[in-house]
Design an enzyme around this catalytic site. Sequence first.
Site, PDB file in Angstrom:
ATOM      1  N   LEU A  60       0.806  -1.220   0.000  1.00  0.00           N
ATOM      2  CA  LEU A  60       0.000   0.000   0.000  1.00  0.00           C
ATOM      3  C   LEU A  60       0.839   1.271   0.000  1.00  0.00           C
ATOM      4  O   LEU A  60       0.389   2.306  -0.495  1.00  0.00           O
ATOM      5  CB  LEU A  60      -0.923   0.003   1.227  1.00  0.00           C
ATOM      6  CG  LEU A  60      -1.854   1.203   1.374  1.00  0.00           C
ATOM      7  CD1 LEU A  60      -2.921   1.196   0.280  1.00  0.00           C
ATOM      8  CD2 LEU A  60      -2.511   1.221   2.749  1.00  0.00           C
ATOM      9  N   TYR A  61       2.034   1.230   0.542  1.00  0.00           N
ATOM     10  CA  TYR A  61       2.833   2.446   0.684  1.00  0.00           C
ATOM     11  C   TYR A  61       3.139   3.047  -0.685  1.00  0.00           C
ATOM     12  O   TYR A  61       3.860   2.462  -1.495  1.00  0.00           O
ATOM     13  CB  TYR A  61       4.120   2.161   1.439  1.00  0.00           C
ATOM     14  CG  TYR A  61       3.926   1.681   2.865  1.00  0.00           C
ATOM     15  CD1 TYR A  61       2.711   1.825   3.522  1.00  0.00           C
ATOM     16  CD2 TYR A  61       4.976   1.089   3.564  1.00  0.00           C
ATOM     17  CE1 TYR A  61       2.541   1.384   4.826  1.00  0.00           C
ATOM     18  CE2 TYR A  61       4.820   0.652   4.875  1.00  0.00           C
ATOM     19  CZ  TYR A  61       3.594   0.793   5.491  1.00  0.00           C
ATOM     20  OH  TYR A  61       3.423   0.346   6.788  1.00  0.00           O
ATOM     21  N   SER A  62       2.577   4.222  -0.914  1.00  0.00           N
ATOM     22  CA  SER A  62       2.694   4.908  -2.200  1.00  0.00           C
ATOM     23  C   SER A  62       2.319   3.973  -3.348  1.00  0.00           C
ATOM     24  O   SER A  62       2.888   4.034  -4.435  1.00  0.00           O
ATOM     25  CB  SER A  62       4.098   5.477  -2.396  1.00  0.00           C
ATOM     26  OG  SER A  62       4.373   6.473  -1.431  1.00  0.00           O
TER      27      SER A  62
END
Length: 349
Positions: A60-62
């Site tokens: 999910l991170y960026s």
Amino acid sequence: MRYTKLGRTGLDVSPVAVGAMTYGEPDRGHPVWSLDEEASRPLIKHALEAGINFFDTANLYSYGSSEEILGRALKDYADRDDVVIQTKIRHVMRPGRPNGGGLSRKAIMSEVEHSLRRLGTDYVDILMIHRLDNETPFEETLEALDEVVRSGKARYLGASSMHAWQFAKLLHLQERHGWARFVTLQDHYNLLAREEEREMLPLCADEGVATSIWSPLARGRLARPFDQANTGERAATDGAYADMLYQATADSDRLIVDEVGALAEARGVSRAQIALAWLHRNPVVAAPVVGARTLQQIDDAVASVDLDLTDEEARRLEAPYTPRYDFQGVSDTRELERIKASIPGYGNH
């Protein structure tokens, strides 16, 4: 750097992990505070040179950019066998599309392949479920995770923020069916948020599960004077979520932050070193996950490993704490709003 075994496994990890949520192309996630690849690479290299071998990221991170940046940097600066890569799956990666997230067998198998591709590796050391998926039977999720481990695409399994009873149930199901077991839990724990001491940390200690800690500095609140709580790039944009985590007990938080500052001044070290050193005192904590944006923040995290607080210093830091509402394990925004609305006077704290 001295290394520690991760729980009851034989895996050696540095007692500090680099949180790669900080690293990601701004146009793919957090335009205010995420660092692009050019700015991220020197920090990852510096962490490796300092002896850190534990790196935490998530799909999910960026929206995958964090995994891409971290994977390329580790390929250029490290031997794959020397580093421990932890990534997470669960959250929606393709909004509005069927099977675009969650922990179904289909989603798990798809997202593992996507993460491996972005990281540029054929396995991750730790595959973590980012939160529970209450729309998928636990058995389906756990059996699929077991298959990922047996296939060699993950060496170990981890879980993140949930209620202790839920984690106990998952561990029981894994033992009952002979499935690969969660060996680590990532949870929210710091001097301003100690509710995990009631049930989750004792459960982890009893089960031999090591913890890594998200937000070990309380979104920067423990690294600066109390009146500057929202001056950091991340803290200034967290809004209602950060308020939910910390504002309800502002009076006790101020006393704790002031005590951190006084102790840091007396010791001649940074506030961050004091707050992280307090976490290192707990044997169930394997590694705080530090989202460093500067070389100094990495150096502070490394220095905290060898900073031993006395029992009296720890007592002074802990004494002002007051219990707060515990939102561990609640990942749905609507559910959070429902819980907050049900708490008498919550908005008046």
